[in-house]
Design an enzyme around this catalytic site. Structure first.
Site, PDB file in Angstrom:
ATOM      1  CG  HIS A  79      37.008  36.641  25.182  1.00  0.00           C
ATOM      2  ND1 HIS A  79      37.839  37.711  24.552  1.00  0.00           N
ATOM      3  CD2 HIS A  79      35.690  37.769  25.744  1.00  0.00           C
ATOM      4  CE1 HIS A  79      37.208  38.904  24.892  1.00  0.00           C
ATOM      5  NE2 HIS A  79      36.329  38.892  25.269  1.00  0.00           N
ATOM      6  CE1 TYR A 139      46.447  37.056  23.975  1.00  0.00           C
ATOM      7  CE2 TYR A 139      48.627  37.563  25.057  1.00  0.00           C
ATOM      8  CZ  TYR A 139      47.277  37.226  24.957  1.00  0.00           C
ATOM      9  OH  TYR A 139      46.665  36.941  26.292  1.00  0.00           O
ATOM     10  N   PRO A 168      53.670  38.818  31.704  1.00  0.00           N
ATOM     11  CG  PRO A 168      53.216  40.910  31.351  1.00  0.00           C
ATOM     12  CD  PRO A 168      54.361  40.058  31.728  1.00  0.00           C
ATOM     13  CE  LYS A 211      48.171  29.807  31.615  1.00  0.00           C
ATOM     14  NZ  LYS A 211      46.822  30.330  31.026  1.00  0.00           N
ATOM     15  CE1 TYR A 250      46.005  33.875  26.473  1.00  0.00           C
ATOM     16  CE2 TYR A 250      43.759  33.383  26.298  1.00  0.00           C
ATOM     17  CZ  TYR A 250      44.655  34.344  26.449  1.00  0.00           C
ATOM     18  OH  TYR A 250      44.490  35.620  26.666  1.00  0.00           O
TER      19      TYR A 250
HETATM   20  P1  FAD Z   1      49.703  41.250  45.101  1.00  0.00           P
HETATM   21  O1  FAD Z   1      48.469  41.640  44.203  1.00  0.00           O
HETATM   22  O2  FAD Z   1      50.802  41.712  44.571  1.00  0.00           O
HETATM   23  O3  FAD Z   1      49.109  41.328  46.464  1.00  0.00           O
HETATM   24  C1  FAD Z   1      50.035  41.441  47.701  1.00  0.00           C
HETATM   25  C2  FAD Z   1      49.370  42.365  48.849  1.00  0.00           C
HETATM   26  O4  FAD Z   1      50.285  42.172  49.896  1.00  0.00           O
HETATM   27  C3  FAD Z   1      49.413  43.691  48.261  1.00  0.00           C
HETATM   28  O5  FAD Z   1      48.077  44.292  48.407  1.00  0.00           O
HETATM   29  C4  FAD Z   1      50.400  44.433  49.075  1.00  0.00           C
HETATM   30  O6  FAD Z   1      50.228  45.732  49.573  1.00  0.00           O
HETATM   31  C5  FAD Z   1      50.535  43.535  50.248  1.00  0.00           C
HETATM   32  N1  FAD Z   1      51.694  43.586  51.053  1.00  0.00           N
HETATM   33  C6  FAD Z   1      53.218  43.815  50.601  1.00  0.00           C
HETATM   34  N2  FAD Z   1      54.138  43.732  51.639  1.00  0.00           N
HETATM   35  C7  FAD Z   1      53.428  43.645  52.576  1.00  0.00           C
HETATM   36  C8  FAD Z   1      53.794  43.584  54.025  1.00  0.00           C
HETATM   37  N3  FAD Z   1      54.961  43.612  54.485  1.00  0.00           N
HETATM   38  N4  FAD Z   1      52.860  43.470  54.930  1.00  0.00           N
HETATM   39  C9  FAD Z   1      51.295  43.305  54.538  1.00  0.00           C
HETATM   40  N5  FAD Z   1      51.128  43.393  53.201  1.00  0.00           N
HETATM   41  C10 FAD Z   1      51.968  43.421  52.370  1.00  0.00           C
HETATM   42  N6  FAD Z   1      49.210  39.219  35.713  1.00  0.00           N
HETATM   43  C11 FAD Z   1      48.445  39.000  34.587  1.00  0.00           C
HETATM   44  O7  FAD Z   1      47.933  37.838  34.487  1.00  0.00           O
HETATM   45  N7  FAD Z   1      47.989  39.872  33.568  1.00  0.00           N
HETATM   46  C12 FAD Z   1      48.602  41.314  33.624  1.00  0.00           C
HETATM   47  O8  FAD Z   1      48.328  41.946  32.978  1.00  0.00           O
HETATM   48  C13 FAD Z   1      49.165  41.526  34.757  1.00  0.00           C
HETATM   49  N8  FAD Z   1      49.766  42.826  34.972  1.00  0.00           N
HETATM   50  C14 FAD Z   1      50.573  43.222  36.097  1.00  0.00           C
HETATM   51  C15 FAD Z   1      50.758  44.645  36.314  1.00  0.00           C
HETATM   52  C16 FAD Z   1      51.706  44.833  37.522  1.00  0.00           C
HETATM   53  C17 FAD Z   1      52.295  46.189  37.487  1.00  0.00           C
HETATM   54  C18 FAD Z   1      51.886  43.915  38.440  1.00  0.00           C
HETATM   55  C19 FAD Z   1      52.821  44.234  39.517  1.00  0.00           C
HETATM   56  C20 FAD Z   1      51.463  42.524  38.228  1.00  0.00           C
HETATM   57  C21 FAD Z   1      50.580  42.176  37.004  1.00  0.00           C
HETATM   58  N9  FAD Z   1      50.119  40.846  36.877  1.00  0.00           N
HETATM   59  C22 FAD Z   1      49.345  40.655  35.792  1.00  0.00           C
HETATM   60  C23 FAD Z   1      50.140  39.808  37.722  1.00  0.00           C
HETATM   61  C24 FAD Z   1      49.160  39.707  38.796  1.00  0.00           C
HETATM   62  O9  FAD Z   1      48.497  41.057  39.235  1.00  0.00           O
HETATM   63  C25 FAD Z   1      49.563  39.220  40.013  1.00  0.00           C
HETATM   64  O10 FAD Z   1      49.984  37.969  39.817  1.00  0.00           O
HETATM   65  C26 FAD Z   1      48.650  39.075  41.096  1.00  0.00           C
HETATM   66  O11 FAD Z   1      48.297  40.392  41.650  1.00  0.00           O
HETATM   67  C27 FAD Z   1      49.023  38.212  42.544  1.00  0.00           C
HETATM   68  O12 FAD Z   1      48.415  38.356  43.420  1.00  0.00           O
HETATM   69  P2  FAD Z   1      49.080  38.332  44.900  1.00  0.00           P
HETATM   70  O13 FAD Z   1      47.552  38.539  45.970  1.00  0.00           O
HETATM   71  O14 FAD Z   1      49.738  37.283  45.052  1.00  0.00           O
HETATM   72  O15 FAD Z   1      49.866  39.587  44.918  1.00  0.00           O
HETATM   73  C1  DHB Z   2      45.701  41.266  29.924  1.00  0.00           C
HETATM   74  C2  DHB Z   2      46.973  40.972  30.183  1.00  0.00           C
HETATM   75  C3  DHB Z   2      47.682  39.909  29.786  1.00  0.00           C
HETATM   76  O1  DHB Z   2      49.119  39.882  30.122  1.00  0.00           O
HETATM   77  C4  DHB Z   2      47.130  38.997  28.974  1.00  0.00           C
HETATM   78  O2  DHB Z   2      47.928  38.086  28.218  1.00  0.00           O
HETATM   79  C5  DHB Z   2      45.911  39.369  28.473  1.00  0.00           C
HETATM   80  C6  DHB Z   2      45.355  40.408  28.929  1.00  0.00           C
HETATM   81  C7  DHB Z   2      44.764  42.345  30.421  1.00  0.00           C
HETATM   82  O3  DHB Z   2      45.308  43.037  31.134  1.00  0.00           O
HETATM   83  O4  DHB Z   2      43.829  42.603  29.844  1.00  0.00           O
END
Ligand code: FAD
Ligand code: DHB
Length: 392
Positions: A75, A203, A295, A299, A387
């Protein structure tokens, strides 16, 4: 008890943990992943969707970009709908050729899991009672899997276990400082197999609250609505969601919007959160375990990837060259980029959402700021630069 030995024990198989595992494997560094949930559960979580160019480059470096290259949608711009008009931010022209890629976190996770399986690397899913010990000296990880107790003796622990994980919680409270802002609303998200309303993300800032039109492919859309924290997902039928989204859109988009049955619907609360430092002896925190952004600037996943770029490089320098420089600088380098992304996410959230407590004066000032940003080359460049992602 089964006793295993490895160099790096990675807690959590989200994008942070899996990407670190893949980069360490590529560099020939022995590691094990320990995850609390099942593989199927981790692979089916619907979350982020926008990858910065630096994240795409890192996935290429990790050798897991084949599907991303084929199915990711580049994009070059985004739309901001406000003052009843759409304003295009030309990301590519404003940032000397940079762009973002639409490719779901679910797909990134699946690609990393497949690569891991194909390489026969060791992971424990469904690990119960995960504990980390002695990480200022001789780190160990203990857990129970299939009723059997396991201990991993390792040289480093990577805490990639998300916001609710045990790694950050295991740090003595006098060694850690946290910074937090909780927002008084959440995002109600819907995923549906309908074509996106527009080729680019929209947005939306409206009097009824924020909305976002995003996508996963040409046939799968992702839409979000700002909702009060008191709302329950069960109270939002698909019809009610589409109706409210239409109310927040401009007439042209409302006309073009294709609605359909949702395949996922959930409410995510919004939070800004940072942990300082991100290293505690031989324990490193990465991704959501160390920081959360609201979100709005897309980021979260990208910050997780940049932490992993620094951490993998630090561990590679340590094991290949015997240098501790990267390890010693890890926390400082990450936090510098983290705070900039926190600022941008907070600012986008503030600018585009409706705050019930806002006075009329504050509302007018916010509208003036948005108008300035959209009308000025400098303003649009600031938005675009952040962005598409700041450099590492
Ligand atoms: P996570 O993806 O949280 O992974 C952590 C892992 O550790 C999980 O699999 C969990 O099960 C595991 N874990 C937890 N505790 C333990 C334990 N005690 N022992 C072993 N394993 C464990 N970001 C965006 O940019 N746009 C979005 O639209 C967006 N939507 C989101 C919606 C939701 C509901 C959430 C929660 C987050 C969202 N995010 C979004 C943020 C983005 O998804 C996260 O920043 C990203 O998943 C971070 O990755 P991570 O691997 O650090 O953590
Ligand atoms: C999506 C999520 C976001 O937070 C964003 O800023 C743009 C896209 C998405 O889930 O597609």
């Amino acid at each position: 008890m089964d006793i295993l030995k490895t160099k790096v024990a990675i807690i959590g198989a989200g994008p942070s943990g899996l990407l670190l595992g893949q980069l360490l494997y590529k560099a020939g560094i022995d590691h094990i992943i320990v995850e609390r949930q099942s593989e199927e559960y981790v692979a089916s979580r619907i979350r982020a969707g926008i990858l910065e160019q630096v994240t795409v480059d890192l996935l290429e470096q990790a050798g897991v970009d084949e599907n991303l290259k084929n199915k990711g949608l580049p994009h070059s711009g985004i739309e901001i709908l406000t003052f009843k008009q759409k304003h295009r931010i030309d990301l590519t022209n404003l940032t000397e050729g940079k762009q973002v890629t639409v490719y779901g976190q679910t797909e990134v996770t699946k690609d990393l899991m497949t690569a891991r399986k194909n390489s026969g690397l060791q992971s424990f899913y469904m690990a119960q009672d995960v504990r980390i010990n002695n990480f200022y000296d001789q780190p160990e990880v203990e857990f129970v899997v299939d009723g059997r107790a396991v201990k991993i003796e390792c040289e480093f622990i990577a805490g990639c276990d998300g916001y609710h994980g045990i790694c950050r919680a295991s740090v003595p409270s006098d060694q850690i400082k946290t910074f937090e802002k909780v927002y008084p609303f959440g995002w109600l998200g819907i995923l549906a197999d309908v074509p996106p309303v527009s080729d680019e993300l929209i947005y939306v800032q409206s009097e009824r609250g924020f909305a976002l039109c995003s996508m996963r492919s040409h046939t799968r859309s992702r839409y979000y609505l700002q909702v009060p924290l008191t709302e329950k997902v069960e109270d939002w039928s698909d019809e009610k969601f589409w109706e409210e989204l239409k109310n927040r859109l401009d007439p042209e988009s409302r006309e073009k919007l294709v609605t359909g049955e949702s395949i996922e619907k959930s409410i995510a609360p919004l939070r800004s959160f940072v942990t300082e430092p991100m290293r505690f002896g031989k324990l490193f925190l990465a991704g959501d375990a160390a920081h959360i952004v609201p979100p709005t600037g897309a980021k979260g996943l990208n910050l997780a990837a940049s932490d992993i770029a620094y951490l993998s490089q630090a561990l590679i320098e340590f094991y290949h060259d015997g240098s501790e420089k990267g390890i010693n600088e890890y926390s400082e380098k990450c936090l510098k980029r983290v705070w900039k992304a926190e600022r941008f996410s907070w600012w986008m959230t503030h600018l585009l959402h409706r705050f019930e407590t806002e006075t009329e004066f504050e509302h007018k000032i916010k509208q003036a700021e948005l108008s300035y940003i959209l009308d000025s080359q400098a303003g649009r460049t600031t938005l675009a630069e952040n962005y598409v992602g700041l450099p590492y």
